[in-house]
Design a protein around this motif. Structure first.
Motif, PDB file in Angstrom:
ATOM      1  N   UNK A  21       0.833  -1.195   0.000  1.00 55.62           N
ATOM      2  CA  UNK A  21       0.000   0.000   0.000  1.00 55.62           C
ATOM      3  C   UNK A  21       0.863   1.237   0.000  1.00 55.62           C
ATOM      4  N   UNK A  22       0.239   2.414  -0.051  1.00 51.29           N
ATOM      5  CA  UNK A  22       0.989   3.662  -0.049  1.00 51.29           C
ATOM      6  C   UNK A  22       1.589   3.915   1.331  1.00 51.29           C
ATOM      7  N   UNK A  23       2.783   4.464   1.329  1.00 53.17           N
ATOM      8  CA  UNK A  23       3.488   4.723   2.580  1.00 53.17           C
ATOM      9  C   UNK A  23       2.837   5.851   3.364  1.00 53.17           C
ATOM     10  N   UNK A  24       3.007   5.791   4.684  1.00 55.05           N
ATOM     11  CA  UNK A  24       2.494   6.837   5.565  1.00 55.05           C
ATOM     12  C   UNK A  24       3.636   7.619   6.208  1.00 55.05           C
ATOM     13  N   UNK A  25       4.841   7.502   5.649  1.00 51.90           N
ATOM     14  CA  UNK A  25       6.001   8.202   6.198  1.00 51.90           C
ATOM     15  C   UNK A  25       6.442   9.306   5.258  1.00 51.90           C
ATOM     16  N   UNK A  26       7.028  10.346   5.831  1.00 52.83           N
ATOM     17  CA  UNK A  26       7.394  11.533   5.062  1.00 52.83           C
ATOM     18  C   UNK A  26       8.378  11.238   3.946  1.00 52.83           C
ATOM     19  N   UNK A  27       9.329  10.320   4.189  1.00 54.78           N
ATOM     20  CA  UNK A  27      10.375  10.106   3.187  1.00 54.78           C
ATOM     21  C   UNK A  27       9.835   9.563   1.865  1.00 54.78           C
ATOM     22  N   UNK A  28       8.610   9.041   1.886  1.00 55.82           N
ATOM     23  CA  UNK A  28       8.006   8.563   0.637  1.00 55.82           C
ATOM     24  C   UNK A  28       7.460   9.701  -0.206  1.00 55.82           C
ATOM     25  N   UNK A  29       7.203  10.841   0.418  1.00 54.16           N
ATOM     26  CA  UNK A  29       6.529  11.938  -0.286  1.00 54.16           C
ATOM     27  C   UNK A  29       7.373  13.213  -0.367  1.00 54.16           C
ATOM     28  N   UNK A  30       8.487  13.241   0.311  1.00 55.39           N
ATOM     29  CA  UNK A  30       9.289  14.461   0.363  1.00 55.39           C
ATOM     30  C   UNK A  30      10.390  14.420  -0.688  1.00 55.39           C
ATOM     31  N   UNK A  31      10.272  15.262  -1.692  1.00 57.36           N
ATOM     32  CA  UNK A  31      11.358  15.475  -2.638  1.00 57.36           C
ATOM     33  C   UNK A  31      11.136  16.812  -3.325  1.00 57.36           C
ATOM     34  N   UNK A  32      12.187  17.384  -3.829  1.00 53.59           N
ATOM     35  CA  UNK A  32      12.103  18.749  -4.370  1.00 53.59           C
ATOM     36  C   UNK A  32      11.282  18.808  -5.650  1.00 53.59           C
ATOM     37  N   UNK A  33      11.214  17.705  -6.400  1.00 55.66           N
ATOM     38  CA  UNK A  33      10.534  17.743  -7.690  1.00 55.66           C
ATOM     39  C   UNK A  33       9.024  17.794  -7.601  1.00 55.66           C
ATOM     40  N   UNK A  34       8.450  17.358  -6.484  1.00 58.59           N
ATOM     41  CA  UNK A  34       6.994  17.265  -6.388  1.00 58.59           C
ATOM     42  C   UNK A  34       6.348  18.528  -5.823  1.00 58.59           C
ATOM     43  N   UNK A  35       7.127  19.424  -5.272  1.00 63.47           N
ATOM     44  CA  UNK A  35       6.555  20.616  -4.649  1.00 63.47           C
ATOM     45  C   UNK A  35       5.758  21.455  -5.634  1.00 63.47           C
ATOM     46  N   UNK A  36       6.240  21.567  -6.857  1.00 62.98           N
ATOM     47  CA  UNK A  36       5.564  22.418  -7.839  1.00 62.98           C
ATOM     48  C   UNK A  36       4.153  21.926  -8.118  1.00 62.98           C
ATOM     49  N   UNK A  37       3.972  20.606  -8.211  1.00 62.60           N
ATOM     50  CA  UNK A  37       2.628  20.076  -8.451  1.00 62.60           C
ATOM     51  C   UNK A  37       1.696  20.389  -7.291  1.00 62.60           C
ATOM     52  N   UNK A  38       2.210  20.331  -6.067  1.00 63.48           N
ATOM     53  CA  UNK A  38       1.388  20.673  -4.910  1.00 63.48           C
ATOM     54  C   UNK A  38       0.996  22.147  -4.943  1.00 63.48           C
TER      55      UNK A  38
END
Length: 619
Positions: A508-525
Motif C-alpha cells: 500500500x501507499x506509505x504513511x512516512x514523510x520520506x516517501x513523499x518528500x522530494x524537491x521535484x513534487x513541490x511544484x505540483x502541490x
C-alpha cells in the motif's frame, strides 16, 4: 527532516479550558488541540469546524467519531447516489462493464475489426495525451504558466519541507481540469467502475461527518492493499471496499483479517484462489483427463468448452502458492520482524489451500473447495494446526490475530498514521496492551491512543507530512469547496503522486514523510493549491474572498495575514512569511485594469500561495 514550523509560543496550560475537559492536554492551546484533532482524526477542518467543536467540547466530538453510526450522514448519501456502481454486486459489474474484447464479440465484430477499433482508440488516447500535456503546461486562464509563479518556499532554506510524490509513485500525465471520456460519454468500460470508486472516496472524505470512519477506511485499505489493474480485481474492488473494509474499520481485527482472506479481490490479487495441494491438483487433473477422454468417445468436444489438452495443461500447473501466506504474516499481522520463518510461510499457505473463487468471471464469490485442500497436519509458529478443511485457515487467523507481534505491529502502524513517523515506544506499548486485552478491538486501541498524553504532545503537533490524497482533500475542506465533479480532484491526486486504487505492491501507499518528500513534487502541490483556490479546477468552486472577509481592493499584506491566520492557525515560520510577502509583490498577484488606477488583489492566488506553504503540507 528539519521542521518547517517555527518554534511555537511557550507551552500553555489548558486544564481549565472547558472545551478540553476529560482530555490529557497540557502542551497545546484549545485552538491548537482542536486543529490537531481535526487534522489527525479527520481530513482537516472545514470553515466553522473549529468553532463548532470548541462549542460542543472536543471529547464529545471524539467520542462521536469513535461511534460513527451515531452521526447522521444523509447529506453525503445523497451525493453518492450519482454513482450507481457503488451498489452493484461484482457479478452485475462484470455484466454491465465488460472488457472491450467481450463487447466486440457480443456485437459480432471480426478479429480484424476489433484490432482496428483498438488501434483507433489508441490513436485517440495518444492525441488526448498530447493535448493534456500541452494544457498542463499552460495556466488554466491562458495568462502564462503556473511554473512562472515562483515557489513560496526557497529550496535552499534548510528548514523547509518539500513534500511530494515518492516511493516510486507514478505521476499521471493528464489534464487535471478535463472530464475523462468515461464521464463525458457514460462509457461502459471497466475503468468506469474504478473511477466511480475514486470519485466516491473523494466525496466521502470531503463531505462526510463521519471523518474518522473515512480516515480508517483509507488506513485499512492501504494495510490490506489490492491493485485495481490486476486482472479481474477491478470488478471485485467495489464489493471489497463496501462489504469487507468499511464494515470492519472499528471492529475486531480478527474479523477484518478473515473478511479480507475470503474476499475475491484479495484471493485474486495475491493468487490464493489458484493455491492447491499439489497432490490434490494432480489427482483432479487425472480425473478430469479420464472424464474428458470418455466424453471424446461419444463425439466432438463442445466448442464452448476448453479443449481437454489445454485444460489439462492449465490444471497441471496449479499447485501451492505462497504469496498470500507470506503477506498475511509480513504485512497483515506479525510484521516483517514478527518471528516467523520461511517454513511458517509454507505451512500457512498449506492451511489456506482450497480458499478460492467460485466462477471468477461470472459470479465471483468465496468458495472453499475441499478437494484442493491439504488435509495433513501443519505446524505454524510451533503450533499444531489440524482442524480440518476450512478450519485450518481459520485457526491460523485466530493464532496470528492473538499473537503479541501482531498487537505491536498494528499498534505501531496506527500510531505512525495518527501520531508521528517515529511514534513513542511508550504509546505503542499501551496500545498493544489494549489490543491484546480487548481481543483486537480496533475502536478500543484507537481510544487508548487518542486519550494518551503522547497523542497531544507538542512533538506530535504538525509532525506528519500530508500524502497527496490528504493534501487534496484537506485543501478542498479548508476552502469550503463546492464539488460538483470530483474526477478532476481524483486526477490531481494522481498527478501529485498517489493514483487512487493503483498502488501495485501489497504494502500500500506509505504513511512516512520520506516517501513523499522530494524537491521535484513541490511544484505540483503548489499548482494544485493555486488552481483550486483560483477556481481553475473544473467541477469545484470556492470563494476565497468571502472566506478571508476581504474584497479585491484590500491591501495584499492584509489578505496574506488573514490567510495565514485562517489556514495555518496563525502559526507560520518566519521564513515562510517573508517568502510569501515577496510573492504577493509579484505583478501577477495584483491585477490592474487600464482604466482603473486601483490595483486589485487576486484573493485566489493569495489563498493558493498560503495553501502551498510548508505548514499546510503538514497535519
Amino acid at each position: 527532516m528539519p521542521s518547517a514550523l517555527a518554534s511555537a509560543s511557550p507551552e500553555k496550560k489548558n486544564k481549565q479550558d472547558a472545551s478540553l475537559k476529560n482530555l490529557p492536554i497540557t502542551e497545546l492551546s484549545a485552538e491548537e488541540a482542536i486543529q490537531h484533532a481535526l487534522n489527525r482524526l479527520a481530513y482537516g477542518p472545514r470553515p466553522g469546524d473549529v468553532e463548532r467543536v470548541k462549542q460542543m467540547g472536543l471529547a464529545k466530538w471524539i467520542d462521536q467519531q469513535l461511534n460513527p453510526n451515531s452521526i447522521d450522514d444523509k447529506a453525503l448519501e445523497a451525493r453518492l447516489d450519482f454513482y450507481p456502481t457503488l451498489h452493484m454486486s461484482s457479478a452485475k459489474l462484470i455484466e454491465e462493464y465488460p472488457q472491450p474484447k467481450q463487447v466486440a464479440k457480443k456485437e459480432g465484430l471480426t478479429k480484424e475489426e476489433f484490432k482496428e477499433q483498438q488501434a483507433q482508440q489508441r490513436r485517440a488516447d495518444m492525441a488526448a495525451e498530447k493535448a493534456a500535456q500541452q494544457t498542463n503546461s499552460d495556466a488554466a486562464d491562458g495568462g502564462g504558466t503556473m511554473k512562472d509563479i515562483p515557489s513560496p518556499m526557497k529550496q535552499e532554506s534548510g528548514n523547509v519541507a518539500t513534500p511530494g510524490a515518492g516511493g516510486g509513485g507514478r505521476q499521471l500525465s493528464v489534464d487535471p481540469n478535463a472530464v475523462p471520456r468515461a464521464i463525458a460519454d457514460d462509457s461502459k468500460r471497466p475503468q468506469r467502475v474504478v473511477q466511480e470508486l475514486a470519485m466516491a472516496k473523494v466525496t466521502r472524505a470531503i463531505y462526510s461527518e463521519r471523518q474518522l470512519q473515512q480516515v480508517m477506511d483509507d488506513f485499512w485499505f492501504n494495510h490490506f492493499n489490492v491493485y485495481a489493474q490486476k486482472g479481474e480485481v477491478k470488478w471485485y474492488l467495489t464489493s471489497y471496499e463496501r462489504d469487507v473494509i468499511q464494515p470492519h474499520t472499528m471492529g475486531k481485527f480478527k474479523d477484518l483479517v478473515e473478511a479480507t482472506a475470503k474476499s475475491p479481490a484479495m484471493l485474486f490479487y495475491l493468487d490464493n484462489f489458484l493455491s492447491a495441494d499439489p497432490r490434490a491438483a494432480q489427482r483432479l487433473a487425472a480425473e478430469r483427463a479420464a472424464r474428458q477422454a470418455n466424453r471424446g468417445r461419444y463425439g466432438r468436444w463442445p466448442q464452448s468448452m476448453p479443449m481437454p489438452q489445454q485444460q489439462q495443461k492449465k490444471k497441471q500447473e496449479r499447485g501451492l502458492n505462497e504469496n498470500y501466506g507470506r503477506e498475511l504474516m509480513e504485512l497483515h499481522t506479525l510484521g516483517v520482524d514478527g518471528g516467523y520463518t520461511q517454513k511458517d510461510v509454507t505451512e500457512v499457505a498449506r492451511c489456506f489451500t482450497g480458499w478460492t473463487i467460485d466462477k471468477p468471471r461470472q459470479n465471483p464469490e468465496f468458495k472453499f473447495d475441499e478437494r484442493l485442500h491439504d488435509p495433513d497436519t501443519k505446524i505454524v509458529l510451533g503450533k499444531k494446526i489440524h482442524n480440518g478443511g476450512m478450519g485450518d485457515g481459520k485457526a491460523v487467523i485466530d493464532l496470528l490475530a492473538k499473537h503479541p507481534s501482531t498487537a505491536k505491529f498494528i499498534s505501531t502502524k496506527l500510531a505512525r498514521r495518527f501520531v508521528s513517523d517515529n511514534p513513542p515506544p511508550s504509546l505503542i506499548a499501551k496500545m498493544a496492551q489494549t489490543f491484546q486485552s480487548s481481543d483486537g478491538d480496533i475502536r478500543a486501541v484507537l481510544h487508548t491512543m487518542i486519550y494518551s498524553p503522547e497523542f497531544w504532545s507538542r512533538e506530535a503537533f504538525r509532525a506528519k507530512i500530508k500524502t497527496p490524497y490528504e493534501l487534496v482533500i484537506s485543501a478542498a475542506r479548508a476552502l469550503g469547496t463546492d464539488v460538483d465533479t470530483p474526477m478532476p480532484l481524483v486526477q490531481w491526486t494522481g498527478r501529485i503522486g498517489e493514483p487512487l486504487y493503483e498502488c501495485q505492491p501489497p504494502t500500500g501507499y506509505s504513511d512516512k514523510a520520506d516517501a513523499w518528500v522530494n524537491t521535484g513534487a513541490l511544484l505540483n502541490r503548489l499548482n494544485f493549491s493555486l488552481a483550486l483556490a483560483g477556481n481553475r479546477v473544473r467541477g469545484s468552486h470556492s470563494d476565497a474572498a468571502t472566506l478571508l472577509g476581504l474584497d479585491s481592493s484590500a491591501d495584499p499584506k492584509t489578505a496574506l495575514n488573514k490567510g495565514v491566520a485562517l489556514f495555518l492557525g496563525g502559526e507560520a515560520a518566519r521564513g515562510t512569511v517573508e517568502t510569501l510577502e515577496k510573492q504577493i509583490e509579484d505583478p501577477q498577484i495584483l491585477q490592474a485594469k487600464l482604466d482603473d488606477p486601483v490595483k486589485r488583489v487576486d484573493m485566489g492566488v493569495v489563498t493558493g500561495l498560503v495553501l502551498g506553504a510548508p505548514e499546510f503540507q503538514r497535519r
